[in-house]
Write a protein that holds these residues in place. Structure first.
Motif, PDB file in Angstrom:
ATOM      1  N   ASP A  33      43.376  -4.654 -30.518  1.00  0.00           N
ATOM      2  CA  ASP A  33      41.917  -4.620 -30.354  1.00  0.00           C
ATOM      3  C   ASP A  33      41.271  -5.922 -30.813  1.00  0.00           C
ATOM      4  N   ASN A  34      40.119  -6.200 -30.221  1.00  0.00           N
ATOM      5  CA  ASN A  34      39.219  -7.255 -30.700  1.00  0.00           C
ATOM      6  C   ASN A  34      39.934  -8.604 -30.884  1.00  0.00           C
ATOM      7  N   ASN A  35      40.725  -8.982 -29.885  1.00  0.00           N
ATOM      8  CA  ASN A  35      41.418 -10.264 -29.921  1.00  0.00           C
ATOM      9  C   ASN A  35      40.810 -11.280 -28.956  1.00  0.00           C
ATOM     10  N   GLN A  36      39.667 -10.900 -28.361  1.00  0.00           N
ATOM     11  CA  GLN A  36      39.021 -11.750 -27.352  1.00  0.00           C
ATOM     12  C   GLN A  36      39.988 -12.079 -26.206  1.00  0.00           C
ATOM     13  N   PHE A  37      40.878 -11.138 -25.924  1.00  0.00           N
ATOM     14  CA  PHE A  37      41.829 -11.325 -24.824  1.00  0.00           C
ATOM     15  C   PHE A  37      41.089 -11.339 -23.489  1.00  0.00           C
ATOM     16  N   LYS A  38      41.513 -12.257 -22.634  1.00  0.00           N
ATOM     17  CA  LYS A  38      40.956 -12.299 -21.281  1.00  0.00           C
ATOM     18  C   LYS A  38      42.030 -11.848 -20.292  1.00  0.00           C
ATOM     19  N   ASP A  39      41.740 -12.006 -19.034  1.00  0.00           N
ATOM     20  CA  ASP A  39      42.626 -11.459 -18.000  1.00  0.00           C
ATOM     21  C   ASP A  39      44.018 -12.097 -18.008  1.00  0.00           C
ATOM     22  N   ASN A  40      44.128 -13.355 -18.448  1.00  0.00           N
ATOM     23  CA  ASN A  40      45.450 -13.995 -18.440  1.00  0.00           C
ATOM     24  C   ASN A  40      46.412 -13.305 -19.405  1.00  0.00           C
ATOM     25  N   VAL A  41      45.884 -12.757 -20.501  1.00  0.00           N
ATOM     26  CA  VAL A  41      46.747 -12.008 -21.423  1.00  0.00           C
ATOM     27  C   VAL A  41      47.193 -10.696 -20.781  1.00  0.00           C
ATOM     28  N   MET A  42      46.332 -10.117 -19.955  1.00  0.00           N
ATOM     29  CA  MET A  42      46.709  -8.866 -19.276  1.00  0.00           C
ATOM     30  C   MET A  42      47.868  -9.101 -18.302  1.00  0.00           C
ATOM     31  N   GLU A  43      47.899 -10.302 -17.720  1.00  0.00           N
ATOM     32  CA  GLU A  43      49.043 -10.657 -16.859  1.00  0.00           C
ATOM     33  C   GLU A  43      50.328 -10.640 -17.680  1.00  0.00           C
ATOM     34  N   LEU A  44      50.256 -11.190 -18.898  1.00  0.00           N
ATOM     35  CA  LEU A  44      51.429 -11.193 -19.794  1.00  0.00           C
ATOM     36  C   LEU A  44      51.834  -9.772 -20.159  1.00  0.00           C
ATOM     37  N   LEU A  45      50.861  -8.979 -20.599  1.00  0.00           N
ATOM     38  CA  LEU A  45      51.160  -7.610 -21.030  1.00  0.00           C
ATOM     39  C   LEU A  45      51.633  -6.759 -19.859  1.00  0.00           C
ATOM     40  N   GLY A  46      51.082  -7.039 -18.688  1.00  0.00           N
ATOM     41  CA  GLY A  46      51.533  -6.319 -17.495  1.00  0.00           C
ATOM     42  C   GLY A  46      52.998  -6.579 -17.219  1.00  0.00           C
ATOM     43  N   SER A  47      53.419  -7.836 -17.421  1.00  0.00           N
ATOM     44  CA  SER A  47      54.840  -8.160 -17.206  1.00  0.00           C
ATOM     45  C   SER A  47      55.722  -7.428 -18.208  1.00  0.00           C
ATOM     46  N   VAL A  48      55.237  -7.266 -19.442  1.00  0.00           N
ATOM     47  CA  VAL A  48      55.996  -6.535 -20.467  1.00  0.00           C
ATOM     48  C   VAL A  48      56.106  -5.058 -20.104  1.00  0.00           C
ATOM     49  N   LEU A  49      54.987  -4.483 -19.690  1.00  0.00           N
ATOM     50  CA  LEU A  49      54.980  -3.055 -19.351  1.00  0.00           C
ATOM     51  C   LEU A  49      55.828  -2.755 -18.119  1.00  0.00           C
ATOM     52  N   SER A  50      56.100  -3.763 -17.320  1.00  0.00           N
ATOM     53  CA  SER A  50      56.889  -3.563 -16.097  1.00  0.00           C
ATOM     54  C   SER A  50      58.388  -3.635 -16.340  1.00  0.00           C
ATOM     55  N   VAL A  51      58.778  -4.116 -17.522  1.00  0.00           N
ATOM     56  CA  VAL A  51      60.205  -4.301 -17.815  1.00  0.00           C
ATOM     57  C   VAL A  51      60.867  -2.957 -18.083  1.00  0.00           C
ATOM     58  N   LYS A  52      62.122  -2.840 -17.638  1.00  0.00           N
ATOM     59  CA  LYS A  52      62.864  -1.586 -17.792  1.00  0.00           C
ATOM     60  C   LYS A  52      63.060  -1.204 -19.256  1.00  0.00           C
ATOM     61  N   ASP A  53      63.191  -2.216 -20.133  1.00  0.00           N
ATOM     62  CA  ASP A  53      63.428  -1.965 -21.558  1.00  0.00           C
ATOM     63  C   ASP A  53      62.193  -1.428 -22.281  1.00  0.00           C
ATOM     64  N   CYS A  54      60.996  -1.568 -21.684  1.00  0.00           N
ATOM     65  CA  CYS A  54      59.740  -1.342 -22.403  1.00  0.00           C
ATOM     66  C   CYS A  54      59.720   0.021 -23.103  1.00  0.00           C
ATOM     67  N   GLN A  55      59.338  -0.010 -24.410  1.00  0.00           N
ATOM     68  CA  GLN A  55      59.252   1.231 -25.180  1.00  0.00           C
ATOM     69  C   GLN A  55      57.846   1.485 -25.705  1.00  0.00           C
ATOM     70  N   ILE A  56      56.876   0.708 -25.244  1.00  0.00           N
ATOM     71  CA  ILE A  56      55.499   0.908 -25.719  1.00  0.00           C
ATOM     72  C   ILE A  56      54.995   2.263 -25.208  1.00  0.00           C
ATOM     73  N   GLN A  57      54.590   3.111 -26.157  1.00  0.00           N
ATOM     74  CA  GLN A  57      54.089   4.440 -25.784  1.00  0.00           C
ATOM     75  C   GLN A  57      52.570   4.533 -25.899  1.00  0.00           C
TER      76      GLN A  57
END
Length: 1093
Positions: free
Chosen positions: A673-697
């Motif tokens: 929260d409250n990291n002043q993240f913009k859309d480019n960070v969402m691209e990064l996080l999207g790539s993480v969430l797409s990985v088969k290993d991802c365990q973020i619940q």
């Protein structure tokens, strides 16, 4: 006299003849008059097919050799394949079964094997499994795979459905020490006893250790050599007998498998290189009809192309109960010691994760058990329970050297003799271990022993036999370290002790390199090689090497394996060098994280402690330099601070977030929260969430600067993600198009349970898109849409979806200008939807028309539990409508009507209904202009109502009269637990009446009277009640004009009251000195009570 054919093959006949062929036999025998009609009838009457065949055999056996010969000739001429099966294959299989039962029955380990009977069904190797060391795999993933499917062992080689076929190539992966070979033994023994997979005629278990001893083989010669009793290997290559070929331990094979350059061979008799033989078998060029089961450590399994693998499974580690059972069996004669060992393992998060692997659990349990048994020793070396890897292995080796094992009595060596012999043995084994590690060699043969100058007679010692296991095979003897980490620790000891006198680089075995003088140069060389190795092959080795420089390990092994204080002067320089390796300019790899592990092993954790403390205090902002970032990546794996939640709010930048992605992947509950993240960070996080290993619940991205573009990046990942269950995007600006992208993802995603889009400007159109998604999504249970200006039209769209959606349980629509029109539409939905449990319509300008529709719906609704209508415009006319619903509805538990316009008339109507209602447990009527009349009516209801547990009447001027009525009700009511009367115009008289009630009431636990004016007289009355009352837990008398005298009365009363856990006396004009005196008095009289003065 030769035994009749029919008698010799009676068992085989009974097992092999089908119902159709039995009919043919009976007809043939009837034509030859070898079977009478009466005898044929008796055969047909037998209960099962085997019994029918046995009956025929018994009849013919009594009719002499001619009858036997006739049956033999008939089978041989009409069904030659069956004849071959009966006379050749079946006896061969019987001998094979007996051989396997004998061999595997004796070697099967005892212990908690239940986890081996259910394997995890996985879709392939993850990135980390293909690239990283086993230990790093466990540490990074915290010992867990994001896998929901499992498969029983007995179904491992069966089709998964009626329309699929059995797998030809199956691969089972597991880290070192997880139990792969034990699994194979369990399966083979269970099959040989006829307990599982009876459809498989032949199971052929082979190990790669054995295959290493051959240079060239044909498929048939391989079978003949490994299983001499299988006299007809052609039956396997021809597919006449269903066969399972087991290839155990691919990671131990001496030659890498090269599938891209396989020389095709289809002739089972042709001899080819063994690695080529294996690739041809797996490709299906040889033994096409046989099923193949390969077991391997994950990294080695990546040699087999995924397209060739029909089924991949993984062995899971210990669960909590299995770990306890395993340790109990280790310490059978001392259950107290077992419990202490388990306690120490659980206290160290990193160690606890590692101990899910049986092999590692054995080593750790042995070490900690040895420490605990000897901790009464007054010598300084036994001061700290082992925590680091190096400490655990140092205790393990010391225990081994002193022959003190926590298991059955074994032959022992005197400690003096062990000390004298140990250095020679360890030196020999250490060199073997080190150069074996460099060559990825984990199995050794007699030639290897000679090459490294190891005296084979030394291998007979009890010390050696505990570190190096021996396996006798048909053509040779194999040796292997009892666990991969044992080899790595021995390699580190060899390198550590040899480095002081080595002139050339030890990594160059032939000695041809630039000179390297001094231990520190050799230490740097090892660390640099580790950092350059992409697969982490040397990671644990350099951890051990660093650990040997720690004071604790040096004390432990001094005089045993190390010279006292050897290389101690290099410790600070080694630490400086390791810290220098962390300055990576925000490029963090697994190697970087391993460097922090090295600092932990060397016992230098000052930086890690400061970063961990900042994490605890949520003060990481501005601290994340490249070095601290590397340390944070390490802490994300091991720190207890991250166990429940990883909170990285208000501290990350784009670069830092990018560098931490490999670690964030495995954080189960992640707050950004409250990291002043913009859309480019969402691209990064999207790539993480797409990985088969991802365990973020759970992922919270609240209060950032995410627009529709960022929402679209997250939406794309939700299409494929299979771990995320909670996504919080509140207070961003995704807008209608961002909502559409997420809604489209929800149509396919069947994992997400909760989505929070509060305050995201999605408007009416966004609500319409989400409503459309609710028509097909059957997983989402919670949807937050507060403060989105969806209006009546948006609410109407969602209401239409609710008529068909049966999965949504919570819907939050507060502050959305829903109005009466939107409420009417939602009410219509509630008439048919009985799955929604919570509906929040706070601050939506709902008046009498809207509430009338909602209450009509409540009369028939059977699902809603929680309804929030706070801060609307419900007038006193709405009271009777609500009352009608409360008389009829039997499911609503919580009703919030705070900050409306009910007045006494509306309040009284609801109170009358509460006399009949038996479902509501919580009623909020705060700030509704309610006075004494409505309070009196509510009091009457409380005298008979047995369900209401919480009543909120704060900011209603009920006065002393209303308080007196409620107090009278409290004398008889037995269910009300919370009563909130803040700013309710209650004076001394009301407090005195309430005090009388508290003398007899046994249910009230929370009483909030702040903002009234009960004064000293009221305080004295309350104090007298507190001396008697035993149910009250929290009391708030803030701002009640108590003064010093009143406060002292309360404080003194607590001396005999041990129920209260919280008292608030703030704002009562006590003064600083008085506050201290009161606080001290309460702490003395009631030490468990928290007081705010």
């Amino acid at each position: 006299m030769e035994e009749a054919w029919i008698n010799r093959y009676q068992k085989q006949l009974v097992r092999s003849i089908s119902p159709q062929f039995l009919e043919e036999i009976i007809c043939y025998l009837r034509r030859l008059d070898l079977l009478t009609a009466e005898e044929a009838g008796r055969v047909q009457e037998a209960s099962s097919l085997p019994e029918q065949v046995r009956a025929v055999v018994d009849v013919l056996a009594g009719k002499g050799s001619y009858a036997s010969q006739c049956l033999q000739t008939f089978i041989e001429t009409t069904n030659s394949q069956l004849y071959l099966h009966i006379t050749v294959y079946e006896p061969m299989v019987q001998k094979h079964l007996e051989s396997l039962q004998s061999y595997y029955g004796n070697g099967l380990e005892t212990g908690p094997l239940q986890r081996l009977t259910n394997l995890l069904l996985v879709e392939g190797l993850t990135d980390i499994q293909q690239k990283e060391h086993d230990i790093l795999q466990i540490e990074t993933t915290k010992g867990l795979r994001n896998v929901s499917k499992s498969i029983p062992l007995e179904k491992l080689f069966l089709p998964l459905s009626k329309v699929s076929i059995p797998p030809r190539i199956s691969v089972t992966i597991g880290v070192a020490g997880i139990g792969k070979s034990t699994l194979v033994k369990l399966f083979v023994y269970s099959w040989a006893k006829g307990e599982i997979n009876r459809d498989i005629m032949l199971v052929l278990p082979l190990t790669f250790r054995e295959l290493n001893t051959y240079e060239k083989l044909s498929a048939e010669r391989l079978i003949r050599l490994a299983f001499p009793h299988i006299t007809e290997p052609s039956c396997i290559s021809a597919g006449a007998a269903r066969t399972l070929l087991i290839l155990d331990g691919l990671d131990e094979f001496k030659t890498p498998l090269d599938f891209s350059n396989t020389v095709v061979c289809t002739d089972p008799k042709k001899e080819i290189q063994v690695d080529n033989l294996i690739t041809n078998i797996i490709r299906g060029n040889l033994l096409q009809e046989a099923s193949v089961w390969v077991t391997s450590r994950p990294t080695a399994a990546s040699q087999i192309p995924g397209g060739l693998v029909d089924r991949m499974t993984e062995i899971r580690g210990f669960g909590a109960a299995e770990m306890k059972e395993f340790l109990d069996q280790m310490f059978l004669d001392n259950r107290d010691l077992s419990s202490q060992v388990l306690h120490h393992i659980k206290a160290n998060r990193s160690l606890h994760i590692m101990c899910t692997v049986p092999g590692f659990c054995w080593i750790s349990g042995s070490s900690i058990g040895y420490y605990l048994k000897n901790s009464t020793d007054q010598s300084q070396e036994m001061t700290v329970v082992p925590k680091t890897l190096s400490e655990i292995y140092s205790y393990y080796f010391k225990m081994t050297l002193s022959s003190d094992w926590p298991e059955k009595q074994r032959e022992t060596l005197r400690i003096e003799q062990a000390v004298n012999n140990s250095k020679k043995i360890m030196g020999s084994l250490g060199r073997l271990a080190f150069y074996g590690l460099l060559k990825r060699k984990y199995v050794f043969y007699e030639q290897d022993m000679k090459t490294y100058g190891i005296d084979l007679s030394l291998l007979q010692s009890s010390l050696c036999s505990r570190l190096l296991l021996k396996e006798e095979m048909q053509s040779s003897t194999a040796y292997y370290f009892s666990h991969l980490t044992i080899q790595e620790f021995l390699a580190a000891i060899y390198y550590y002790t040899t480095a002081k006198r080595a002139i050339f680089d030890l990594f160059t075995e032939n000695g041809m390199s630039w000179p390297k003088l001094g231990f520190l140069n050799h230490f740097k060389s090892a660390v640099q090689r580790s950092l350059q190795a992409e697969d982490g092959q040397l990671d644990i080795f350099v951890r051990f090497l660093s650990g040997l420089l720690s004071p604790q390990v040096n004390k432990l092994l001094s005089g045993w394996l190390l010279a006292k204080d050897e290389h101690n002067s290099f410790r600070s320089q080694a630490i400086s060098f390791l810290q220098g390796c962390l300055n990576t300019d925000y490029v963090i790899s697994s190697r970087t994280v391993n460097t922090v592990h090295c600092l932990y092993e060397i016992q230098h954790m000052e930086i890690a402690k400061s970063v961990e403390e900042a994490m605890k205090n949520e003060s990481l902002a501005g601290m994340l330099t490249p070095v601290n970032c590397s340390v944070l990546a390490y802490l994300l794996q091991v720190s207890n601070v991250c166990m429940e939640e990883t909170n990285l709010s208000n501290c990350l930048t784009y670069n830092v977030c990018k560098s931490l992605l490999p670690q964030l992947l495995f954080c189960h509950n992640l707050r950004l929260d409250n990291n002043q993240f913009k859309d480019n960070v969402m691209e990064l996080l999207g790539s993480v969430l797409s990985v088969k290993d991802c365990q973020i619940q759970k992922l919270s991205l609240a209060e950032n600067q995410i627009s529709n573009k960022g929402a679209k990046a997250l939406a794309r990942s939700l299409m494929v993600n299979r771990s995320l269950m909670v996504l919080d995007l509140r207070s961003n600006s995704i807008g209608p198009s961002g909502a559409k992208a997420l809604a489209d993802a929800l149509k396919k995603n069947q994992v997400l349970l909760s989505l929070n889009l509060q305050h995201n400007v999605i408007k009416e159109d966004g609500a319409a898109f989400l409503a459309e998604a609710l028509l097909t999504n059957h997983k989402l249970t919670t949807l937050h849409l507060q403060k989105n200006s969806i209006g009546a039209q948006g609410a109407r769209k969602i209401a239409e979806a609710l008529k068909r959606n049966c999965s949504l349980k919570e819907l939050m629509l507060s502050s959305n200008s829903v109005g009466d029109n939107g409420s009417v539409a939602l009410a219509e939905a509630l008439k048919v939807n009985h799955s929604l449990q919570s509906l929040d319509l706070q601050s939506n300008s709902i008046s009498s028309a809207g509430v009338a529709a909602l209450t009509v719906a409540l009369c028939s609704n059977k699902g809603l539990i929680n309804l929030n209508l706070r801060e609307n415009s419900i007038s006193k006319e709405g009271g009777p409508a609500i009352a009608r619903a409360l008389r009829t509805n039997s499911t609503l538990r919580r009703l919030d009507l705070a900050a409306n316009l009910l007045y006494d008339e509306g309040g009284k109507a609801i109170a009358l209904a509460m006399k009949e209602n038996r479902a509501l447990t919580s009623l909020h009527l705060q700030w509704n202009f309610i006075q004494a009349n409505a309070a009196t009516a509510l009091a009457q209801a409380l005298k008979s109502n047995s369900s209401l547990a919480s009543l909120d009447l704060q900011e209603n001027a009920i006065g002393d009269e209303g308080m007196a009525a409620l107090s009278a009700a409290l004398k008889v009511n037995t269910t009300l637990a919370d009563l909130h009367l803040q700013v309710a115009s209650v004076g001394a008289a009301g407090a005195q009446a309430l005090a009388e009630a508290l003398m007899v009431n046994k249910s009230l636990q929370i009483l909030d009277l702040r903002g009234n004016f009960i004064g000293v007289a009221g305080a004295k009355a309350m104090a007298n009640a507190l001396k008697v009352n035993r149910s009250l837990r929290r009391l708030n008398l803030q701002e009640n004009s108590l003064g010093m005298d009143g406060a002292i009365c309360i404080a003194t009363a607590l001396k005999g009251n041990h129920g209260l856990t919280y008292v608030n006396l703030q704002g009562n004009r006590i003064g600083q000195s008085g506050a201290k005196m009161i606080s001290d008095a309460i702490r003395t009289n009631s030490p468990d009570c928290v007081v705010e003065v």
